[in-house]
Design a protein around this motif. Structure first.
Motif, mmCIF file in Angstrom:
data_model
loop_
_atom_site.group_PDB
_atom_site.id
_atom_site.type_symbol
_atom_site.label_atom_id
_atom_site.label_comp_id
_atom_site.label_asym_id
_atom_site.label_seq_id
_atom_site.Cartn_x
_atom_site.Cartn_y
_atom_site.Cartn_z
ATOM 1 N N PHE A 1 28.778 59.131 51.120
ATOM 2 C CA PHE A 1 27.326 59.318 51.070
ATOM 3 C C PHE A 1 26.853 59.287 49.614
ATOM 4 O O PHE A 1 25.870 58.634 49.270
ATOM 5 C CB PHE A 1 26.979 60.659 51.732
ATOM 6 C CG PHE A 1 25.561 60.769 52.216
ATOM 7 C CD1 PHE A 1 25.184 60.271 53.466
ATOM 8 C CD2 PHE A 1 24.585 61.383 51.453
ATOM 9 C CE1 PHE A 1 23.874 60.378 53.929
ATOM 10 C CE2 PHE A 1 23.273 61.495 51.898
ATOM 11 C CZ PHE A 1 22.921 60.990 53.151
ATOM 12 N N THR B 1 26.872 55.970 47.858
ATOM 13 C CA THR B 1 25.691 55.178 48.227
ATOM 14 C C THR B 1 24.464 55.673 47.450
ATOM 15 O O THR B 1 23.713 54.876 46.881
ATOM 16 C CB THR B 1 25.454 55.281 49.741
ATOM 17 O OG1 THR B 1 26.699 55.038 50.416
ATOM 18 C CG2 THR B 1 24.428 54.265 50.209
ATOM 19 N N LEU B 2 24.277 56.986 47.414
ATOM 20 C CA LEU B 2 23.098 57.516 46.702
ATOM 21 C C LEU B 2 23.132 57.177 45.207
ATOM 22 O O LEU B 2 22.093 56.910 44.606
ATOM 23 C CB LEU B 2 22.991 59.033 46.897
ATOM 24 C CG LEU B 2 22.509 59.504 48.275
ATOM 25 C CD1 LEU B 2 22.353 61.027 48.288
ATOM 26 C CD2 LEU B 2 21.196 58.853 48.688
ATOM 27 N N LEU C 1 23.827 55.030 54.737
ATOM 28 C CA LEU C 1 23.434 56.451 54.800
ATOM 29 C C LEU C 1 23.138 56.859 56.247
ATOM 30 O O LEU C 1 23.593 57.910 56.724
ATOM 31 C CB LEU C 1 22.205 56.693 53.915
ATOM 32 C CG LEU C 1 22.411 56.457 52.412
ATOM 33 C CD1 LEU C 1 21.083 56.480 51.667
ATOM 34 C CD2 LEU C 1 23.378 57.488 51.815
ATOM 35 N N TYR D 1 13.573 57.146 50.393
ATOM 36 C CA TYR D 1 14.796 57.699 51.034
ATOM 37 C C TYR D 1 14.411 58.717 52.119
ATOM 38 O O TYR D 1 14.909 58.661 53.247
ATOM 39 C CB TYR D 1 15.643 58.324 49.921
ATOM 40 C CG TYR D 1 16.785 59.234 50.326
ATOM 41 C CD1 TYR D 1 17.778 58.818 51.203
ATOM 42 C CD2 TYR D 1 16.893 60.518 49.767
ATOM 43 C CE1 TYR D 1 18.843 59.662 51.533
ATOM 44 C CE2 TYR D 1 17.951 61.357 50.077
ATOM 45 C CZ TYR D 1 18.905 60.923 50.965
ATOM 46 O OH TYR D 1 19.964 61.759 51.290
ATOM 47 N N THR E 1 19.270 66.554 52.222
ATOM 48 C CA THR E 1 20.569 66.092 51.708
ATOM 49 C C THR E 1 21.520 67.286 51.534
ATOM 50 O O THR E 1 22.683 67.250 51.949
ATOM 51 C CB THR E 1 20.369 65.361 50.357
ATOM 52 O OG1 THR E 1 19.423 64.312 50.556
ATOM 53 C CG2 THR E 1 21.661 64.782 49.825
#
Ligand code: NZQ
Ligand code: ZN
Length: 386
Positions: free
Chosen positions: A198, A201-202, A223, A309, A328
């Protein structure tokens, strides 16, 4: 869209019942018969992976090097390098998670390096080797993406250092990705794997908006797939489809695809590595600790992307940017991950200052996608995470 080079020579063999093909894949890269297999603390011997790999290698002279630790240690890797130099090894096969694969990248490159390979990792820039023995991997833990990239992170506990390396010669020649290995993982490692994927990716997405629409959507796809898969794979790691989704997400998150043509951050990782070096906290957990605070401190820089996002990935409707940060953090906590340093080590009062000083000494004065995250801000982020 920014200019980019895209290069990934690693062959992926994905799926179950594939290990009998390992020998034929090795044969594509060497005519030699001496193979060194590298592994960690022994999980491959109790979960059957070792037996299947060895069955494929019966035509080879196989030497073993076990004991590569989580957060692979320089001293351990140096012993493997000696073994290679004494035994004319033609090919190295890493069987394990990110640590075994990273350790093997250092070992394979270090074996060809005249001098102490640690020096390469200590360079101020360009911590890349120029040569390596060929190596392949059998992945047992979906998390780091190391199976399809050329990066590695090596630790030296006696110096409390954790440093990165890379270079085009450090891509695995091939990687076997069999999702059935997930069934044998402790829940802690599955949670770590989800979190690391995760965060990879962020790091390459949560920057500022770009016109690179495909890259944005691929990142959001990873995600959203992880959010959907996480509770299912935590609940039932033996479900092949859930495990397969996690495994492919983790590989795709750090195989070079997401970075093509976009800005990237990586400051969470740089600060997180220090928490592992200083406190021994699992890599993925350091990211869950740092990221929400970093997004607060760099809120102005990231707010447009946070809105995107929040909206697209979390379906946020009000206060989208703030909601995205909260969601998150809650996502990591839903996996059983503690998000404060004091949850792991209460002896942490000096940690923010030490990290600031280290970043200053190394000249890391301009981290992040805009090159404006200062050592002082890194200190503040860590303070907020105590
Ligand atoms: O050592 P063994 O006995 O194999 O046990 C391992 C280890 O204790 C166990 N394990 C692995 N597969 C298993 C299993 N246990 C049961 N069944 C299986 N199938 O899991 C434990 C953790 O393994 P480790 O390899 O340390 O975990 P991970 O894959 O999360 O790797 C973490 C390392 O990768 C680096 C991290 O910094 C850290 O050192 N990273 C590498 C990156 C890269 N090369 O691109 C990027 C990442 O951001 C990360 O920094
Ligand atoms: Zn990571």
């Amino acid at each position: 869209m920014n200019n980019f080079d895209y290069y990934n020579p690693t062959k992926v063999v994905f799926g179950k019942d594939t290990y009998e093909r390992i020998a034929s894949e090795i044969a594509l890269h060497t005519k030699g018969k001496n193979v060194l297999i590298t592994y960690g603390g022994g999980s491959i011997k109790s979960n059957g992976v070792y037996d299947k790999v060895m069955a494929s290698l019966k035509e080879y002279n196989v030497l073993e090097f076990g004991g590569i630790e989580p957060n692979p240690q320089y001293e351990t890797c140096m012993k493997a390098i000696k073994l290679i130099q004494e035994n004319e090894i033609d090919f190295v096969l890493a069987v394990g998670g990110g640590s075994v694969i990273d350790g093997t990248k250092f070992i394979a490159a270090g074996a060809t390096y005249a001098g102490d390979p640690w020096d390469v990792l200590m360079r101020k820039e360009g911590c890349a080797f120029t040569d390596s023995l060929p190596f392949g991997t059998v992945l047992t833990l979906p998390a780091t993406g190391s199976e399809m990239n050329s990066g590695a992170v090596i630790s030296r506990d006696e110096l409390k250092e954790k440093r990165t390396m890379g270079g085009p010669q450090s891509f695995p020649k091939f990687s076997f990705l069999d999702p059935t290995v997930v069934a044998t993982l402790p829940k802690r490692q599955i949670a770590n794997g989800i979190t690391d994927a995760f965060m990879h990716t962020l790091e390459q997405y949560l920057t500022y908006p770009t016109e690179n629409k495909l890259q944005e959507r691929i990142a959001e796809g990873i995600l959203m797939t992880l959010i959907e898969t996480a509770p299912k794979v935590m609940e039932d790691p033996s479900n092949y489809e859930h495990a397969a989704n996690l495994m492919w997400c983790a590989t795709m998150a750090l195989n070079g695809t997401l970075r093509a043509g976009v800005a990237y951050d990586w400051a969470t990782h740089m600060i997180g590595h220090e928490l592992t070096a200083l406190h021994g906290i699992d890599h993925a957990r350091t990211l869950a600790i740092i990221a929400p605070r970093l997004y607060e401190v760099k809120f102005e820089n990231k707010k447009e992307k946070l809105v995107q996002y929040g909206e697209r990935v979390w379906g946020a409707t009000d206060n989208k940017a703030q909601d995205a940060i909260v969601k998150t953090k809650l996502f990591f906590e839903s996996l059983g991950i503690d998000t404060n340093i004091s949850d792991y080590d209460t002896n942490n009062a000096d940690t923010p200052k030490i990290i600031r000083q280290r970043f200053e000494e190394r000249g890391w004065t301009a981290l992040g996608e805009r090159g404006d995250l200062t050592p002082k801000e890194a200190e503040r982020i860590v303070e907020m995470a105590l």
